[in-house]
Scaffold this motif. Sequence first.
Motif, PDB file in Angstrom:
ATOM      1  N   LEU A 197      -2.494  -5.001   6.715  1.00 47.47           N
ATOM      2  CA  LEU A 197      -3.254  -4.525   5.135  1.00 47.47           C
ATOM      3  C   LEU A 197      -2.181  -3.296   5.124  1.00 47.47           C
ATOM      4  O   LEU A 197      -1.941  -3.434   3.911  1.00 47.47           O
ATOM      5  CB  LEU A 197      -4.409  -4.376   4.326  1.00 47.47           C
ATOM      6  CG  LEU A 197      -5.678  -5.659   4.396  1.00 47.47           C
ATOM      7  CD1 LEU A 197      -6.606  -5.230   4.495  1.00 47.47           C
ATOM      8  CD2 LEU A 197      -4.921  -6.270   3.141  1.00 47.47           C
ATOM      9  N   ARG A 198      -2.460  -2.129   6.283  1.00 41.70           N
ATOM     10  CA  ARG A 198      -0.962  -0.987   6.005  1.00 41.70           C
ATOM     11  C   ARG A 198      -0.008  -1.844   6.309  1.00 41.70           C
ATOM     12  O   ARG A 198       0.917  -1.190   5.319  1.00 41.70           O
ATOM     13  CB  ARG A 198      -1.089  -0.536   7.061  1.00 41.70           C
ATOM     14  CG  ARG A 198      -2.955   0.815   6.625  1.00 41.70           C
ATOM     15  CD  ARG A 198      -3.011   1.978   7.797  1.00 41.70           C
ATOM     16  NE  ARG A 198      -3.939   2.067   6.676  1.00 41.70           N
ATOM     17  CZ  ARG A 198      -5.265   2.460   7.252  1.00 41.70           C
ATOM     18  NH1 ARG A 198      -5.701   1.314   8.418  1.00 41.70           N
ATOM     19  NH2 ARG A 198      -6.442   3.132   7.318  1.00 41.70           N
ATOM     20  N   ALA A 199       0.649  -3.060   6.513  1.00 37.09           N
ATOM     21  CA  ALA A 199       1.699  -3.324   7.234  1.00 37.09           C
ATOM     22  C   ALA A 199       2.214  -4.546   5.782  1.00 37.09           C
ATOM     23  O   ALA A 199       3.937  -4.537   4.978  1.00 37.09           O
ATOM     24  CB  ALA A 199       2.252  -4.354   8.450  1.00 37.09           C
ATOM     25  N   ALA A 200       1.497  -4.242   5.064  1.00 39.24           N
ATOM     26  CA  ALA A 200       1.558  -5.275   3.699  1.00 39.24           C
ATOM     27  C   ALA A 200       2.068  -4.215   3.031  1.00 39.24           C
ATOM     28  O   ALA A 200       2.075  -4.145   1.406  1.00 39.24           O
ATOM     29  CB  ALA A 200       0.265  -6.746   3.502  1.00 39.24           C
ATOM     30  N   GLY A 201       1.496  -3.515   3.428  1.00 36.92           N
ATOM     31  CA  GLY A 201       1.527  -2.153   2.115  1.00 36.92           C
ATOM     32  C   GLY A 201       0.396  -0.969   1.319  1.00 36.92           C
ATOM     33  O   GLY A 201       0.357  -0.825   0.913  1.00 36.92           O
TER      34      GLY A 201
END
Length: 194
Positions: free
Chosen positions: A117-121
């Motif tokens: 989820l962090r990689a998705a922003g």
Amino acid sequence: MPTGVAMRDARRQLFDAAERILLRDGPHALTSRAVTTEAGCAKGVLHRHFADFDAFLAELVLDRIARLDGRSAALRAAAGTGTVVGNLAAALTELFDAVAVSIVGLVIFRDDLRARLRAAGSTGVPLLTEATAMVASYLTAERDHGRLAPDADVETLAPTLIGAAHLLFADRTSAPPDASAVRRLVITVVGVGG
């Protein structure tokens, strides 16, 4: 499991199945097998649409976050109407339904999911971060309407409301808090009456 049966909008059916499991059994029961069994499809269907189960979970959370856009616009549009307490209490009650509370638990529990989820922003605790932005936007609009003090610290009030509301709604084994408890929370945090 059935094979060769056409599924309409398999992603939506899988998301709906996951939400039913979250409601009924909680985040600990959410497995790829449980989701496909609940959806009435072969396990391969999930893997045709998602790279792996964590990718499915990330998309499930992102789908839930995307639903906040409409809620956020409706809440902002309510600024200047009704009461601040009533608008916030209704928004928090709608936001913290049993599925959302379970999704927050799922995000907190699964490190790989948070990383995706962090990689998705998404930052902070996904879903809660976006809910905080929704409430901050509304509080800013109410401050602009003069219904909150001109010096109201929206950047502190919004996460305080979200955190306190999450704690109020977090017990999945009990009935949700009643409307008066949610209103008391909002009045206490925001400092406005009725």
